[in-house]
Design an enzyme around this catalytic site. Structure first.
Site, PDB file in Angstrom:
ATOM      1  N   HIS A 123       0.808  -1.228   0.000  1.00 48.98           N
ATOM      2  CA  HIS A 123       0.000   0.000   0.000  1.00 48.98           C
ATOM      3  C   HIS A 123       0.838   1.275   0.000  1.00 48.98           C
ATOM      4  CE1 HIS A 123      -3.916  -2.138   1.483  1.00 48.98           C
ATOM      5  NE2 HIS A 123      -3.269  -2.837   0.570  1.00 48.98           N
TER       6      HIS A 123
ATOM      7  N   TYR B 114     -11.897  -8.868   5.153  1.00 53.11           N
ATOM      8  CA  TYR B 114     -10.556  -9.063   4.615  1.00 53.11           C
ATOM      9  C   TYR B 114      -9.942 -10.191   5.411  1.00 53.11           C
ATOM     10  CZ  TYR B 114      -6.029  -7.956   2.636  1.00 53.11           C
ATOM     11  OH  TYR B 114      -4.841  -8.024   1.956  1.00 53.11           O
TER      12      TYR B 114
END
Ligand SMILES: [Ca+2]
Ligand SMILES: [Ca+2]
Lengths: 381, 381
Positions: free
Chosen positions: B156, B271
């Protein structure tokens, strides 16, 4: 004597939440909720319109011309008497049903339907009648709207009936298919949304009042076949959904006097292989608020406001004939942020009408000779 | 010496429109256009960013740390020298490339990348450098932005680089995954969009300038991993698209100082089986402009403005890693009216970047060790 045989277990029906465990219930996983699909009643003959009475009973039209009451126990009544005669042909017949906003006081029920030419000609049109529902009878029935002209076609009658917060009655209409060009002219009701008072009189501030060659009932034009309508719970504005030719089903927020483009502008790709228009943008016409390509064959829609499905509050739920689906549009203000396809697997029929029940559950009816009346409730853990 | 072997026919490449008839071209039917997909070059090593030079050549980054020039003939250059050293690890490496709005005068090229801690620690961050492109060399290279803090993660990093019409440089960043809670605090760059001048200085009117415990580069916060950004051609506003956890990919129109909710509010479902948040609406956070559930794994996006595809002008084209698709969002003003899924069958790779070429065609690169540089042109009759 019951005209229809009740197919589901009355014992199960009496148990309320016990529906969840009957063989007839199916649980569905969606993005935000577990939902449970229960068939409340079946054996309806091409049901078209659905409205709830204050006591929780449903009024359901059958296209062939009968209006019935379905109890919360799933029992289907004999036909209610007093319903106007309809032209039952192709897409025509007895269509929508709506209650007067002051139903508790005045008992008025409104019906839209395809009506034969009272003068005896071969044409027909969409009409609206109202009557007082007393027991199993419709009384003092009067026709409050007659579409013009009478036209020989079995297609594209619209129609939905919705009341605005100010008490106006919106009637959504169709272009009668072969008369589609009429949708662009104001001397007829084809492809129009009209706005009238509940007694059929014309509001003085309608956009075309006093205009030569324009019918004063017209609110908006350039529509194809509007079979869905709802009032936005916050803005009070009318939203409609209409069938496109092949692709181009549209949500619109019809404004007074505005032109929604059909048939000169459309996102529909073609129909029977021929191009209707390759134009999506035409000066003087309003873009759809949202559209589908390919078509899902939109029927009716609701803004969901119940407590049964908290995550769906404020969402627009659009029923569809194709794919037996409900399109859930997650709205932020008027803006569509996301679309979810609901129930495509769990429901097998074409969804003809969708309404929110007094209990906050969602109800649909299916377009079939063995039409179903289905309840969608919450099954979250 | 060419590092990469050119796989396509140079003869075909030299013929321009003759591409249409080569075996390597595939025609695709879409709602409004016939499109032709042509592989211009392949053999790129996980290409990540794409920008066009004024002469039509493309600059393409490879994640491992090389920057190459690809000619309109499809020939891939040797690595351009002078590129900063990158941390090539998982999602990190050499990321986006952008040209200065005044490139013709100043020759500045901007690169985003994951940078090791200059102090020698184990962490890393996204950084931005610029240098003057002279021939095949990047000269006078300077780092103009360093993300804080340095953090030990391979995930990320964001990041896209876009210039606003006023000349600000927006850098989109990620939450570094395991540091996701940082996206809600202003003392770090995780999960932020930052706005700087091209020399790295901070605009005085940035929303948090002068606020204690807030980094002055921050433009907006509460983002997850923003890998797409574009300036709306009419409004001049920044639009971004970010990856959601599992579902909840979001388009936002980041306003100065606004909080876009991550990780306290998300439409992502879960997730690794764990719930991030069951909240979609949290006071003080802004709803997405549009979102996807399930995720399509959005990479970059463009507002299409070319003449090659007239019916797509003004549309937002969003590249996706999942399904090798481009999501075409038909916009009316800022409102999404419709989504079409393009090229899912015709393109087989994960789409890592999408840009409009100087010729009006659409170009994408695919995220693969044999990454492709693909041209999408018009094949209407
Ligand atoms: Ca229209
Ligand atoms: Ca968000």
């Amino acid at each position: 004597m019951l005209h229809h045989t009740l197919k589901i277990s009355l014992v199960a029906a009496a148990c309320g939440l016990a529906f969840a465990t009957t063989a007839n219930a199916e649980e569905v996983t969606t993005e935000r909720h577990q939902a449970e699909i229960t068939t409340v009643a079946e054996g309806l003959n091409f049901p078209w319109g659905l409205a709830f009475l204050p006591n929780g009973d449903a009024l359901i039209t059958e296209k062939s011309g009968t209006l019935r009451r379905v109890g919360t126990d799933g029992v289907i009544s004999t036909p209610i008497s007093g319903v106007p005669e309809v032209v039952y042909k192709s897409q025509g017949g007895l269509l929508d049903v709506a209650l007067d906003p002051n139903f508790a006081e005045n008992e008025y029920v409104y019906l839209s339907y395809s009506e034969a030419d009272p003068a005896g000609g071969p044409g027909n049109s969409t009409a609206v009648a109202r009557g007082k529902l007393v027991g199993n009878n419709l009384q003092e029935v009067e026709v409050i709207f007659r579409g013009a002209p009478k036209y020989e076609s079995g297609a594209h009658f619209g129609s939905r009936l919705v009341f605005s917060p100010e008490g106006y009655l919106f009637v959504t209409l169709g272009d009668r298919y072969s008369a589609m060009d009429d949708a662009q002219t104001l001397d007829n009701h084809h492809g129009k949304v009209v706005r009238i008072w509940p007694d059929g009189s014309v509001p003085e501030d309608n956009p075309f009042v006093g205009q030569d060659d324009a019918l004063p009932e017209i609110w908006s034009y350039g529509h194809r076949n509007v079979q869905g309508a709802a009032i936005h719970p916050d803005t009070g504005k009318l939203w409609t959904v209409e069938h496109g030719p092949k692709g181009g089903d549209e949500i619109n927020i019809p404004e007074a006097g505005a032109n929604y483009g059909w048939p000169v502008a459309t996102y529909g790709v073609d129909y029977d292989g021929s191009i209707i228009s390759d134009k999506t943008h035409v000066e003087g016409t309003v873009q759809p608020h949202y559209y589908w390509v390919p078509s899902i064959a939109t029927s009716n829609m609701i803004f969901y406001t119940g407590s049964e499905f908290p995550a769906w509050q404020g969402d627009l739920l659009v029923g569809a004939l194709k794919g037996s689906q409900v399109a859930r549009l997650d709205l932020e203000g008027d803006r569509v942020m996301h679309e979810e396809t609901l129930f495509a697997e769990a429901i097998s029929g074409r969804i003809r009408d969708i309404e929110q029940g007094p209990d906050g559950a969602i109800y649909v009816i299916t377009d079939d000779r063995n039409g179903q009346f289905i309840r969608i409730s919450n099954a979250d853990d």
